[in-house]
Design a protein around this motif. Structure first.
Motif, PDB file in Angstrom:
ATOM      1  N   HIS A 182       0.829  -1.210   0.000  1.00  0.00           N
ATOM      2  CA  HIS A 182       0.000   0.000   0.000  1.00  0.00           C
ATOM      3  C   HIS A 182       0.865   1.262   0.000  1.00  0.00           C
ATOM      4  N   THR A 204       1.784   1.778  -9.054  1.00  0.00           N
ATOM      5  CA  THR A 204       1.111   0.479  -9.009  1.00  0.00           C
ATOM      6  C   THR A 204       2.029  -0.673  -9.424  1.00  0.00           C
ATOM      7  N   ILE A 227      -6.993  -5.154  -0.875  1.00  0.00           N
ATOM      8  CA  ILE A 227      -6.766  -3.727  -1.076  1.00  0.00           C
ATOM      9  C   ILE A 227      -7.728  -2.936  -0.199  1.00  0.00           C
ATOM     10  N   PRO A 229      -8.880   0.789  -0.838  1.00  0.00           N
ATOM     11  CA  PRO A 229      -8.808   2.076  -1.540  1.00  0.00           C
ATOM     12  C   PRO A 229      -9.121   3.268  -0.640  1.00  0.00           C
ATOM     13  N   GLU A 238      -3.684   8.853  -1.013  1.00  0.00           N
ATOM     14  CA  GLU A 238      -3.734   8.399  -2.395  1.00  0.00           C
ATOM     15  C   GLU A 238      -4.490   9.445  -3.209  1.00  0.00           C
ATOM     16  N   PRO A 241      -7.804   8.187  -6.142  1.00  0.00           N
ATOM     17  CA  PRO A 241      -7.881   6.730  -5.949  1.00  0.00           C
ATOM     18  C   PRO A 241      -8.661   6.030  -7.046  1.00  0.00           C
ATOM     19  N   TYR A 245      -6.750   2.818  -8.599  1.00  0.00           N
ATOM     20  CA  TYR A 245      -7.202   1.431  -8.474  1.00  0.00           C
ATOM     21  C   TYR A 245      -7.729   0.877  -9.790  1.00  0.00           C
ATOM     22  N   VAL A 273     -14.269  -0.863  -8.188  1.00  0.00           N
ATOM     23  CA  VAL A 273     -13.464  -2.076  -8.271  1.00  0.00           C
ATOM     24  C   VAL A 273     -14.310  -3.233  -8.777  1.00  0.00           C
TER      25      VAL A 273
END
Length: 356
Positions: A182, A204, A227, A229, A238, A241, A245, A273
């Motif tokens: 992460h 990533t 994960i 997010p 992040e 995001p 992702y 996702v």
């Protein structure tokens, strides 16, 4: 709720039900950071889960972030874990090993041979770690060289092979909750200028390459990735995001057994996702949702948002959780004072419905 008790296929695994035991650090490893007979009892008690995801297991000695956590990098650890997996399988259960490198989370006092916590960049976490001498502040981590990043990827792959040798049914990579994978995704912890930093594609890359290496090592159908997010743990951020992702999911092996999403108050990111990922998805709903961490969490199965639901403290306190969910309770309350460290109390002494 009946769908919760139907089988589901995750890669090479067929789960008897869709109720998953989430990974939970318990800090009860024994000599050499190996699990104990009590560990085997703890997991076997919960073998009615469709799937048990083990507590976080460090893939190398330098990956340890908490006191008395188990590893999968020595022969003794492999042998000790084999006792655990055999006992779970004898009870009809399935169990995967969660591999976690803690990165900047931890303290030098927990590490051997003068090692210090490492990270993508030397950015200190605003955190304290419990050591044998009590709580201590995190230190500025040492930045991994490019060669060391590649060695860390190899360490994950080796630990995954050890997990299979120890009898685990598969492996989950911990890419959530502010730990090393992460940290590479983060824009304020990963300040690198090599191929593992900079752009979204650079940030990533580590997660993608670890996943690919472990998939090559044990087969993608025995591998999952967790994960979280937009999880802002200990100051990690992040930017964008949604794009981050989307890029990560697009780079994952298509035959991966599952994605495991820990929500952090952003149901919209879970939906993103879910739409981007064509494979099975385990959802660990976050406490900010009214239904999270309780029986109502199973509603996401009927909504099609997830294929299985992971429970943390509710499973910790209720070794026969699937039965209790089917029967509508009652549910034991978890004793937070015994979450980390100690003996059997708050570990293997929670009663089942039949009093055992």
């Amino acid at each position: 709720m009946s769908i919760a008790f139907e089988p589901v296929r995750l890669g090479d695994l067929t789960l008897n039900n869709r109720i998953v035991m989430a990974p939970m650090t318990r800090s009860r490893a024994g000599e050499g950071n190996a699990p104990t007979d009590l560990t085997a009892t703890y997991y076997a008690q919960r073998a009615s889960a469709g799937l048990i995801i083990s507590e976080a297991v460090q893939p190398s000695a330098g990956g340890q972030g908490y006191i008395s956590t188990p590893g999968l990098h020595s022969d003794a650890q492999v042998e000790a874990w084999r006792v655990v997996t055999e006992k779970v399988h004898a009870e009809g259960g399935a169990i995967v090993a969660q591999l976690m490198h803690s990165g900047r989370i931890g303290h030098p006092d927990l590490l051997p041979d003068g090692l210090v916590p490492v990270a993508p960049s030397p950015v200190k976490a605003d955190a304290t770690t419990f050591t044998a001498e009590g709580p201590k502040d995190s230190v500025v981590p040492r930045e991994l060289t490019t060669a060391e990043v590649e060695q860390t990827i190899a360490d994950f792959a080796a630990a995954a092979r050890n997990a299979i040798a120890a009898g685990f049914d598969g492996v989950e990579l911990h890419g959530a909750n502010g730990y090393l994978i992460h940290q590479f995704l983060s824009d304020n912890v990963n300040l690198r200028t090599d191929r593992f930093g900079g752009s979204i594609e650079g940030r990533t890359r580590f997660a993608a390459e670890v996943t690919a290496a472990v998939a090559d090592s044990i087969g993608p159908r025995r591998l999952g990735l967790r994960i979280s997010p937009a999880h802002p743990l200990v100051g990690l951020t992040e930017a964008d995001p949604e794009a981050l992702y989307a890029d990560l999911v697009a780079r994952l092996p298509r035959e991966l057994a599952y994605l495991h999403v820990m929500e952090t108050g952003r149901r919209d990111l879970t939906r993103l996702v879910r739409e981007a990922w064509n494979g099975p998805l385990i959802l660990n709903p976050h406490a900010e949702f009214p239904s999270a961490a309780g029986p109502d969490s199973l509603d996401v199965l009927g909504e099609g948002l997830a294929d299985a639901v992971a429970f943390g403290s509710l499973f910790l306190a209720n070794p026969d959780l699937p039965r209790r969910l089917r029967e509508g309770g009652p549910f034991n309350e978890a004793d937070r004072a015994t979450f980390y460290g100690g003996d059997h109390r708050g570990y293997t002494d929670y009663p089942a419905l039949d009093g055992a």
